[in-house]
Design a protein around this motif. Structure first.
Motif, PDB file in Angstrom:
ATOM      1  N   GLU A  79     -67.397  -7.007  19.904  1.00  0.00           N
ATOM      2  CA  GLU A  79     -65.955  -7.146  19.740  1.00  0.00           C
ATOM      3  C   GLU A  79     -65.471  -6.099  18.752  1.00  0.00           C
ATOM      4  OE1 GLU A  79     -65.309 -11.921  20.542  1.00  0.00           O
ATOM      5  OE2 GLU A  79     -65.215 -11.180  18.477  1.00  0.00           O
ATOM      6  N   CYS A  80     -64.399  -5.416  19.126  1.00  0.00           N
ATOM      7  CA  CYS A  80     -63.774  -4.439  18.244  1.00  0.00           C
ATOM      8  C   CYS A  80     -62.404  -4.968  17.851  1.00  0.00           C
ATOM      9  CB  CYS A  80     -63.599  -3.103  18.940  1.00  0.00           C
ATOM     10  SG  CYS A  80     -65.144  -2.363  19.499  1.00  0.00           S
ATOM     11  N   THR A  81     -62.137  -4.960  16.547  1.00  0.00           N
ATOM     12  CA  THR A  81     -60.829  -5.381  16.046  1.00  0.00           C
ATOM     13  C   THR A  81     -60.241  -4.254  15.207  1.00  0.00           C
ATOM     14  OG1 THR A  81     -61.871  -6.427  14.127  1.00  0.00           O
ATOM     15  CG2 THR A  81     -61.398  -7.852  16.007  1.00  0.00           C
ATOM     16  N   ASN A  82     -58.918  -4.289  15.068  1.00  0.00           N
ATOM     17  CA  ASN A  82     -58.270  -3.327  14.179  1.00  0.00           C
ATOM     18  C   ASN A  82     -58.013  -3.975  12.814  1.00  0.00           C
ATOM     19  OD1 ASN A  82     -55.953  -4.931  14.508  1.00  0.00           O
ATOM     20  ND2 ASN A  82     -55.050  -3.562  16.029  1.00  0.00           N
ATOM     21  N   GLN A  83     -57.353  -3.254  11.939  1.00  0.00           N
ATOM     22  CA  GLN A  83     -57.124  -3.735  10.574  1.00  0.00           C
ATOM     23  C   GLN A  83     -56.187  -4.950  10.523  1.00  0.00           C
ATOM     24  OE1 GLN A  83     -56.135  -0.880  11.844  1.00  0.00           O
ATOM     25  NE2 GLN A  83     -54.013  -0.426  11.286  1.00  0.00           N
ATOM     26  N   ARG A  84     -55.499  -5.225  11.617  1.00  0.00           N
ATOM     27  CA  ARG A  84     -54.651  -6.431  11.696  1.00  0.00           C
ATOM     28  C   ARG A  84     -55.412  -7.604  12.317  1.00  0.00           C
ATOM     29  NH1 ARG A  84     -51.896  -2.018  12.756  1.00  0.00           N
ATOM     30  NH2 ARG A  84     -52.218  -2.121  15.000  1.00  0.00           N
ATOM     31  N   ASN A  85     -56.721  -7.400  12.491  1.00  0.00           N
ATOM     32  CA  ASN A  85     -57.606  -8.405  13.089  1.00  0.00           C
ATOM     33  C   ASN A  85     -57.239  -8.722  14.545  1.00  0.00           C
ATOM     34  OD1 ASN A  85     -60.011  -9.803  12.625  1.00  0.00           O
ATOM     35  ND2 ASN A  85     -58.919 -11.725  12.370  1.00  0.00           N
ATOM     36  N   GLU A  86     -56.633  -7.748  15.218  1.00  0.00           N
ATOM     37  CA  GLU A  86     -56.323  -7.884  16.640  1.00  0.00           C
ATOM     38  C   GLU A  86     -57.522  -7.381  17.437  1.00  0.00           C
ATOM     39  OE1 GLU A  86     -51.532  -6.898  16.438  1.00  0.00           O
ATOM     40  OE2 GLU A  86     -52.959  -5.242  16.551  1.00  0.00           O
ATOM     41  N   LEU A  87     -57.884  -8.108  18.463  1.00  0.00           N
ATOM     42  CA  LEU A  87     -58.991  -7.709  19.324  1.00  0.00           C
ATOM     43  C   LEU A  87     -58.549  -6.523  20.177  1.00  0.00           C
ATOM     44  CD1 LEU A  87     -61.868  -8.793  19.766  1.00  0.00           C
ATOM     45  CD2 LEU A  87     -60.946 -10.196  21.626  1.00  0.00           C
ATOM     46  N   ILE A  88     -59.254  -5.389  20.082  1.00  0.00           N
ATOM     47  CA  ILE A  88     -58.842  -4.206  20.832  1.00  0.00           C
ATOM     48  C   ILE A  88     -59.799  -3.868  21.976  1.00  0.00           C
ATOM     49  CG2 ILE A  88     -57.497  -3.184  18.962  1.00  0.00           C
ATOM     50  CD1 ILE A  88     -59.917  -1.303  18.483  1.00  0.00           C
ATOM     51  N   ALA A  89     -61.075  -4.297  21.859  1.00  0.00           N
ATOM     52  CA  ALA A  89     -62.037  -4.018  22.935  1.00  0.00           C
ATOM     53  C   ALA A  89     -63.179  -5.029  22.867  1.00  0.00           C
ATOM     54  CB  ALA A  89     -62.587  -2.599  22.823  1.00  0.00           C
ATOM     55  N   VAL A  90     -63.754  -5.322  24.022  1.00  0.00           N
ATOM     56  CA  VAL A  90     -64.892  -6.245  24.111  1.00  0.00           C
ATOM     57  C   VAL A  90     -65.890  -5.689  25.117  1.00  0.00           C
ATOM     58  CG1 VAL A  90     -63.558  -8.312  23.514  1.00  0.00           C
ATOM     59  CG2 VAL A  90     -63.787  -7.632  25.922  1.00  0.00           C
ATOM     60  N   GLY A  91     -67.102  -6.196  25.056  1.00  0.00           N
ATOM     61  CA  GLY A  91     -68.112  -5.808  26.021  1.00  0.00           C
ATOM     62  C   GLY A  91     -69.434  -6.467  25.706  1.00  0.00           C
ATOM     63  N   THR A  92     -70.395  -6.270  26.579  1.00  0.00           N
ATOM     64  CA  THR A  92     -71.754  -6.775  26.395  1.00  0.00           C
ATOM     65  C   THR A  92     -72.697  -5.588  26.397  1.00  0.00           C
ATOM     66  OG1 THR A  92     -71.212  -8.830  27.553  1.00  0.00           O
ATOM     67  CG2 THR A  92     -73.557  -8.259  27.375  1.00  0.00           C
ATOM     68  N   HIS A  93     -73.609  -5.566  25.442  1.00  0.00           N
ATOM     69  CA  HIS A  93     -74.600  -4.493  25.385  1.00  0.00           C
ATOM     70  C   HIS A  93     -75.955  -5.027  25.814  1.00  0.00           C
ATOM     71  CE1 HIS A  93     -77.578  -1.785  23.367  1.00  0.00           C
ATOM     72  NE2 HIS A  93     -76.839  -0.927  24.033  1.00  0.00           N
ATOM     73  N   VAL A  94     -76.673  -4.214  26.596  1.00  0.00           N
ATOM     74  CA  VAL A  94     -78.020  -4.562  27.036  1.00  0.00           C
ATOM     75  C   VAL A  94     -79.005  -3.622  26.334  1.00  0.00           C
ATOM     76  CG1 VAL A  94     -79.575  -4.835  29.008  1.00  0.00           C
ATOM     77  CG2 VAL A  94     -77.094  -5.188  29.307  1.00  0.00           C
ATOM     78  N   MET A  95     -79.896  -4.210  25.522  1.00  0.00           N
ATOM     79  CA  MET A  95     -80.946  -3.450  24.849  1.00  0.00           C
ATOM     80  C   MET A  95     -82.259  -3.748  25.552  1.00  0.00           C
ATOM     81  SD  MET A  95     -81.404  -1.366  22.231  1.00  0.00           S
ATOM     82  CE  MET A  95     -80.248  -1.722  20.890  1.00  0.00           C
ATOM     83  N   ARG A  96     -82.913  -2.703  26.030  1.00  0.00           N
ATOM     84  CA  ARG A  96     -84.188  -2.865  26.720  1.00  0.00           C
ATOM     85  C   ARG A  96     -85.305  -2.390  25.801  1.00  0.00           C
ATOM     86  NH1 ARG A  96     -87.392   0.138  30.070  1.00  0.00           N
ATOM     87  NH2 ARG A  96     -85.989   1.906  30.085  1.00  0.00           N
ATOM     88  N   TRP A  97     -86.411  -3.108  25.832  1.00  0.00           N
ATOM     89  CA  TRP A  97     -87.583  -2.737  25.028  1.00  0.00           C
ATOM     90  C   TRP A  97     -88.650  -2.212  25.966  1.00  0.00           C
ATOM     91  CZ3 TRP A  97     -87.615  -2.821  19.709  1.00  0.00           C
ATOM     92  CH2 TRP A  97     -86.439  -3.329  19.136  1.00  0.00           C
ATOM     93  N   ALA A  98     -88.919  -0.910  25.875  1.00  0.00           N
ATOM     94  CA  ALA A  98     -89.844  -0.229  26.780  1.00  0.00           C
ATOM     95  C   ALA A  98     -91.215  -0.092  26.123  1.00  0.00           C
ATOM     96  CB  ALA A  98     -89.294   1.150  27.134  1.00  0.00           C
ATOM     97  N   ARG A  99     -92.255  -0.233  26.928  1.00  0.00           N
ATOM     98  CA  ARG A  99     -93.628  -0.082  26.434  1.00  0.00           C
ATOM     99  C   ARG A  99     -93.872   1.343  25.952  1.00  0.00           C
ATOM    100  NH1 ARG A  99     -95.536  -4.396  24.740  1.00  0.00           N
ATOM    101  NH2 ARG A  99     -95.697  -6.093  26.195  1.00  0.00           N
ATOM    102  N   LYS A 100     -94.553   1.472  24.820  1.00  0.00           N
ATOM    103  CA  LYS A 100     -94.937   2.778  24.318  1.00  0.00           C
ATOM    104  C   LYS A 100     -96.113   3.302  25.133  1.00  0.00           C
ATOM    105  CE  LYS A 100     -93.673   2.229  19.467  1.00  0.00           C
ATOM    106  NZ  LYS A 100     -94.176   2.168  18.096  1.00  0.00           N
ATOM    107  N   LEU A 101     -96.201   4.608  25.225  1.00  0.00           N
ATOM    108  CA  LEU A 101     -97.362   5.224  25.853  1.00  0.00           C
ATOM    109  C   LEU A 101     -98.493   5.225  24.834  1.00  0.00           C
ATOM    110  CD1 LEU A 101     -95.728   8.339  27.563  1.00  0.00           C
ATOM    111  CD2 LEU A 101     -96.455   6.205  28.640  1.00  0.00           C
TER     112      LEU A 101
END
Length: 158
Positions: free
Chosen positions: A128-150
């Motif tokens: 969630e992204c808010t501005n200095q007035r605490n208004e919601l300006i953007a939202v989203g979901t992030h996907v973090m993948r954990w990959a095997r090391k070689l």
């Protein structure tokens, strides 16, 4: 036996990044990306033609802040000696821009881990992204993948 980075990720963990969006940020971003839309670089156009009345930051710049906070979320994990995997961003889902970000606004981006999928080797976070007035300006979901090391084989290199 090593550990997965997901062993260190916890549901409910929150991370934050805050940045005031300045003239230089928007101008440099336009140059880096080639997005020279009048909505970002032409103040006079926005005063005369837009109901917003002033230039706004690129939405992709706000996504950049999302990327920054995702990096902060794994900073305490990535250098652990026993890790058998490493994190890579697998992308963003359902990003929405709810309000414009004006030059001079301070954007605070919050990253909260909401799901851990050990079988799939990934975690999901609500952003969630808010501005200095605490208004919601953007939202989203992030996907973090954990990959095997070689794993390097022992012996002398050829």
């Amino acid at each position: 036996m090593g550990m997965s980075g997901l062993d260190y990720v916890q549901i409910g963990e929150k991370f934050r990044f805050a940045k005031t969006v300045g003239e230089v940020d928007v101008t440099l971003f336009a140059g880096l990306t080639g997005d020279f839309s009048d909505t970002h670089i032409n103040e006079q156009y926005m005063r005369e033609k837009s109901s917003l009345g002033s230039r706004i930051a690129h939405g992709a710049l706000i996504v950049g802040y999302m990327s920054t906070v995702s990096t902060l979320s794994i900073a305490h994990i990535i250098h652990k000696d026993d890790l058998e995997d490493f994190p890579v961003s697998a992308g963003y889902d359902k990003i929405r821009f709810l309000r414009p970000t004006f030059l001079g606004d301070t954007v605070t981006t919050t990253y909260e881990v909401v799901e851990i999928d050990r079988e799939g080797g990934k975690s999901l976070a609500k952003m969630e992204c808010t501005n200095q007035r605490n208004e919601l300006i953007a939202v989203g979901t992030h996907v973090m993948r954990w990959a095997r090391k070689l794993h390097q084989t022992s012996g002398t290199p050829a």
